[in-house]
Structures are given as structure tokens and as C-alpha cells.
Design a protein around this motif. Structure first.
Motif, PDB file in Angstrom:
ATOM      1  N   LEU A 122     -14.317  10.609  16.745  1.00  0.00           N
ATOM      2  CA  LEU A 122     -13.725  10.153  15.488  1.00  0.00           C
ATOM      3  C   LEU A 122     -14.481   8.979  14.893  1.00  0.00           C
ATOM      4  O   LEU A 122     -14.743   8.939  13.699  1.00  0.00           O
ATOM      5  N   SER A 123     -14.839   8.002  15.726  1.00  0.00           N
ATOM      6  CA  SER A 123     -15.571   6.856  15.176  1.00  0.00           C
ATOM      7  C   SER A 123     -16.953   7.268  14.696  1.00  0.00           C
ATOM      8  O   SER A 123     -17.476   6.703  13.750  1.00  0.00           O
ATOM      9  N   PHE A 124     -17.537   8.275  15.341  1.00  0.00           N
ATOM     10  CA  PHE A 124     -18.828   8.791  14.894  1.00  0.00           C
ATOM     11  C   PHE A 124     -18.671   9.470  13.525  1.00  0.00           C
ATOM     12  O   PHE A 124     -19.441   9.227  12.605  1.00  0.00           O
ATOM     13  N   LEU A 125     -17.659  10.322  13.403  1.00  0.00           N
ATOM     14  CA  LEU A 125     -17.448  11.057  12.157  1.00  0.00           C
ATOM     15  C   LEU A 125     -17.089  10.147  10.990  1.00  0.00           C
ATOM     16  O   LEU A 125     -17.464  10.403   9.855  1.00  0.00           O
ATOM     17  N   PHE A 126     -16.349   9.092  11.282  1.00  0.00           N
ATOM     18  CA  PHE A 126     -15.883   8.211  10.220  1.00  0.00           C
ATOM     19  C   PHE A 126     -16.602   6.868  10.234  1.00  0.00           C
ATOM     20  O   PHE A 126     -16.091   5.879   9.744  1.00  0.00           O
ATOM     21  N   LYS A 127     -17.788   6.846  10.774  1.00  0.00           N
ATOM     22  CA  LYS A 127     -18.591   5.623  10.847  1.00  0.00           C
ATOM     23  C   LYS A 127     -18.722   4.998   9.461  1.00  0.00           C
ATOM     24  O   LYS A 127     -19.081   5.661   8.505  1.00  0.00           O
ATOM     25  N   GLY A 128     -18.406   3.731   9.382  1.00  0.00           N
ATOM     26  CA  GLY A 128     -18.531   3.029   8.104  1.00  0.00           C
ATOM     27  C   GLY A 128     -17.333   3.208   7.197  1.00  0.00           C
ATOM     28  O   GLY A 128     -17.263   2.627   6.134  1.00  0.00           O
ATOM     29  N   LYS A 129     -16.380   4.043   7.589  1.00  0.00           N
ATOM     30  CA  LYS A 129     -15.217   4.304   6.747  1.00  0.00           C
ATOM     31  C   LYS A 129     -14.046   3.393   7.079  1.00  0.00           C
ATOM     32  O   LYS A 129     -13.080   3.343   6.351  1.00  0.00           O
ATOM     33  N   THR A 130     -14.115   2.691   8.201  1.00  0.00           N
ATOM     34  CA  THR A 130     -13.020   1.796   8.539  1.00  0.00           C
ATOM     35  C   THR A 130     -13.113   0.530   7.692  1.00  0.00           C
ATOM     36  O   THR A 130     -14.193   0.111   7.301  1.00  0.00           O
ATOM     37  N   LEU A 131     -11.966  -0.031   7.425  1.00  0.00           N
ATOM     38  CA  LEU A 131     -11.917  -1.233   6.593  1.00  0.00           C
ATOM     39  C   LEU A 131     -11.927  -2.475   7.467  1.00  0.00           C
ATOM     40  O   LEU A 131     -11.431  -2.460   8.590  1.00  0.00           O
ATOM     41  N   PRO A 132     -12.459  -3.574   6.949  1.00  0.00           N
ATOM     42  CA  PRO A 132     -12.435  -4.842   7.691  1.00  0.00           C
ATOM     43  C   PRO A 132     -10.990  -5.280   7.955  1.00  0.00           C
ATOM     44  O   PRO A 132     -10.062  -4.873   7.243  1.00  0.00           O
ATOM     45  N   ASP A 133     -10.811  -6.130   8.946  1.00  0.00           N
ATOM     46  CA  ASP A 133      -9.476  -6.628   9.309  1.00  0.00           C
ATOM     47  C   ASP A 133      -8.786  -7.362   8.159  1.00  0.00           C
ATOM     48  O   ASP A 133      -7.563  -7.424   8.104  1.00  0.00           O
ATOM     49  N   GLU A 134      -9.569  -7.931   7.258  1.00  0.00           N
ATOM     50  CA  GLU A 134      -9.004  -8.699   6.140  1.00  0.00           C
ATOM     51  C   GLU A 134      -8.365  -7.798   5.081  1.00  0.00           C
ATOM     52  O   GLU A 134      -7.725  -8.283   4.155  1.00  0.00           O
ATOM     53  N   VAL A 135      -8.559  -6.484   5.197  1.00  0.00           N
ATOM     54  CA  VAL A 135      -8.065  -5.539   4.193  1.00  0.00           C
ATOM     55  C   VAL A 135      -6.881  -4.755   4.758  1.00  0.00           C
ATOM     56  O   VAL A 135      -6.952  -4.232   5.861  1.00  0.00           O
ATOM     57  N   GLU A 136      -5.807  -4.706   3.967  1.00  0.00           N
ATOM     58  CA  GLU A 136      -4.637  -3.928   4.366  1.00  0.00           C
ATOM     59  C   GLU A 136      -4.247  -3.004   3.216  1.00  0.00           C
ATOM     60  O   GLU A 136      -4.207  -3.428   2.062  1.00  0.00           O
ATOM     61  N   ILE A 137      -3.986  -1.758   3.543  1.00  0.00           N
ATOM     62  CA  ILE A 137      -3.577  -0.789   2.529  1.00  0.00           C
ATOM     63  C   ILE A 137      -2.056  -0.703   2.542  1.00  0.00           C
ATOM     64  O   ILE A 137      -1.445  -0.493   3.583  1.00  0.00           O
ATOM     65  N   LEU A 138      -1.461  -0.891   1.362  1.00  0.00           N
ATOM     66  CA  LEU A 138      -0.010  -0.870   1.221  1.00  0.00           C
ATOM     67  C   LEU A 138       0.434   0.372   0.453  1.00  0.00           C
ATOM     68  O   LEU A 138      -0.231   0.762  -0.515  1.00  0.00           O
ATOM     69  N   ASP A 139       1.559   0.963   0.870  1.00  0.00           N
ATOM     70  CA  ASP A 139       2.097   2.059   0.069  1.00  0.00           C
ATOM     71  C   ASP A 139       2.731   1.472  -1.192  1.00  0.00           C
ATOM     72  O   ASP A 139       2.854   0.252  -1.334  1.00  0.00           O
ATOM     73  N   ARG A 140       3.126   2.343  -2.098  1.00  0.00           N
ATOM     74  CA  ARG A 140       3.600   1.899  -3.411  1.00  0.00           C
ATOM     75  C   ARG A 140       4.768   0.913  -3.314  1.00  0.00           C
ATOM     76  O   ARG A 140       4.783  -0.103  -4.014  1.00  0.00           O
ATOM     77  N   GLU A 141       5.744   1.197  -2.463  1.00  0.00           N
ATOM     78  CA  GLU A 141       6.915   0.327  -2.366  1.00  0.00           C
ATOM     79  C   GLU A 141       6.568  -1.050  -1.813  1.00  0.00           C
ATOM     80  O   GLU A 141       7.044  -2.072  -2.319  1.00  0.00           O
ATOM     81  N   ASP A 142       5.740  -1.105  -0.761  1.00  0.00           N
ATOM     82  CA  ASP A 142       5.333  -2.398  -0.195  1.00  0.00           C
ATOM     83  C   ASP A 142       4.482  -3.187  -1.182  1.00  0.00           C
ATOM     84  O   ASP A 142       4.596  -4.411  -1.290  1.00  0.00           O
ATOM     85  N   TYR A 143       3.618  -2.497  -1.909  1.00  0.00           N
ATOM     86  CA  TYR A 143       2.767  -3.138  -2.918  1.00  0.00           C
ATOM     87  C   TYR A 143       3.647  -3.737  -4.014  1.00  0.00           C
ATOM     88  O   TYR A 143       3.493  -4.893  -4.405  1.00  0.00           O
ATOM     89  N   LYS A 144       4.603  -2.941  -4.485  1.00  0.00           N
ATOM     90  CA  LYS A 144       5.506  -3.383  -5.551  1.00  0.00           C
ATOM     91  C   LYS A 144       6.289  -4.618  -5.104  1.00  0.00           C
ATOM     92  O   LYS A 144       6.433  -5.583  -5.855  1.00  0.00           O
ATOM     93  N   LYS A 145       6.766  -4.600  -3.881  1.00  0.00           N
ATOM     94  CA  LYS A 145       7.524  -5.723  -3.325  1.00  0.00           C
ATOM     95  C   LYS A 145       6.639  -6.971  -3.251  1.00  0.00           C
ATOM     96  O   LYS A 145       7.058  -8.070  -3.618  1.00  0.00           O
ATOM     97  N   ALA A 146       5.416  -6.806  -2.791  1.00  0.00           N
ATOM     98  CA  ALA A 146       4.497  -7.930  -2.620  1.00  0.00           C
ATOM     99  C   ALA A 146       4.136  -8.586  -3.949  1.00  0.00           C
ATOM    100  O   ALA A 146       4.107  -9.810  -4.057  1.00  0.00           O
ATOM    101  N   ILE A 147       3.867  -7.776  -4.977  1.00  0.00           N
ATOM    102  CA  ILE A 147       3.453  -8.363  -6.257  1.00  0.00           C
ATOM    103  C   ILE A 147       4.628  -8.914  -7.049  1.00  0.00           C
ATOM    104  O   ILE A 147       4.430  -9.652  -8.006  1.00  0.00           O
ATOM    105  N   SER A 148       5.841  -8.577  -6.640  1.00  0.00           N
ATOM    106  CA  SER A 148       7.016  -9.076  -7.368  1.00  0.00           C
ATOM    107  C   SER A 148       7.433 -10.469  -6.913  1.00  0.00           C
ATOM    108  O   SER A 148       8.348 -11.063  -7.472  1.00  0.00           O
ATOM    109  N   LYS A 149       6.735 -11.014  -5.920  1.00  0.00           N
ATOM    110  CA  LYS A 149       7.110 -12.318  -5.355  1.00  0.00           C
ATOM    111  C   LYS A 149       6.531 -13.506  -6.121  1.00  0.00           C
ATOM    112  O   LYS A 149       6.420 -14.589  -5.582  1.00  0.00           O
TER     113      LYS A 149
END
Length: 114
Positions: free
Chosen positions: A4-31
Motif C-alpha cells: 500500500l505504501s508503495f502504491l500510494f507513495k507521495g499521496k499521504t499528507l503531512p501530519d500538519e494536515v487534517e481532512i474534515l468532513d462537511r459537518e466537522d468543517y462547518k463546525k470548525a469555521i463557525s467558531k
């Protein structure tokens, strides 16, 4: 190295990046006041965007980096594009520029409007 790491080499995101679903994103930006950036083209931005977002087009080269250099690198940045691909590329660039926390909207703006 796993298959898997071979197939997706370079596709992983750095630790500083987090992907949020729509509801979590909406909650975060509403603060309150957040650094939210739409990295799509100006035309895409003008056809509709999330309220409060600033438009900094990923494809504008040095203008992209210049615009982000004016933001606070120690505060979270919330990114989105149309589908999530450009914003992940932008997130990697921001980490290289020294941003400490970057949030990305899973599926991009198209998921926001449904």
C-alpha cells in the motif's frame, strides 16, 4: 515497504494536515474568525463559495505564495477547492511554507452545496 505504501507513495499528507468532513468543517469555521481560503480559480470562486472565504488560486504561482505569506502561520488555515485535489496540493505547499495546522474540506466545495 508495504504494498500500500508503495502504491500510494507521495499521496499521504503531512501530519500538519487534517481532512474534515462537511459537518466537522462547518463546525470548525463557525467558531469565529478563521483563516479560510478557497484555492480554486477566480471564476469558480465567483460562481459560489463558502461565506467568509478568501480566494487564493493555487495556479497563480508566486502570487499564491505571496498571498499566503500574509497569513498567520501559527493559526489554523481552512482550505477547500472543488473536489479536494487542489486543496491537498495547496496544503502540502503550506506545510513547506511553515504553516503548523491546515484543515481541508473532504470532497471540496461540491460536497458543501449538497
Amino acid at each position: 515497504m508495504s504494498l500500500l505504501s508503495f502504491l500510494f507513495k507521495g499521496k499521504t499528507l503531512p501530519d500538519e494536515v487534517e481532512i474534515l468532513d462537511r459537518e466537522d468543517y462547518k463546525k470548525a469555521i463557525s467558531k469565529g474568525k478563521v483563516q479560510m481560503v478557497d484555492v480554486r480559480t477566480k471564476g469558480e470562486f465567483m460562481s459560489g463559495h463558502i461565506k467568509g472565504a478568501k480566494n487564493i488560486d493555487l495556479f497563480q504561482g508566486s502570487a499564491f505564495e505571496s498571498a499566503f505569506s500574509k497569513l498567520n502561520k501559527d493559526k489554523p488555515v481552512y482550505l477547500y477547492c472543488q473536489s479536494g485535489n487542489r486543496s491537498q496540493r495547496a496544503a502540502r505547499k503550506l506545510v513547506k511554507m511553515g504553516f503548523t495546522k491546515v484543515y481541508d474540506l473532504r470532497g471540496g466545495y461540491r460536497t458543501w452545496t449538497y
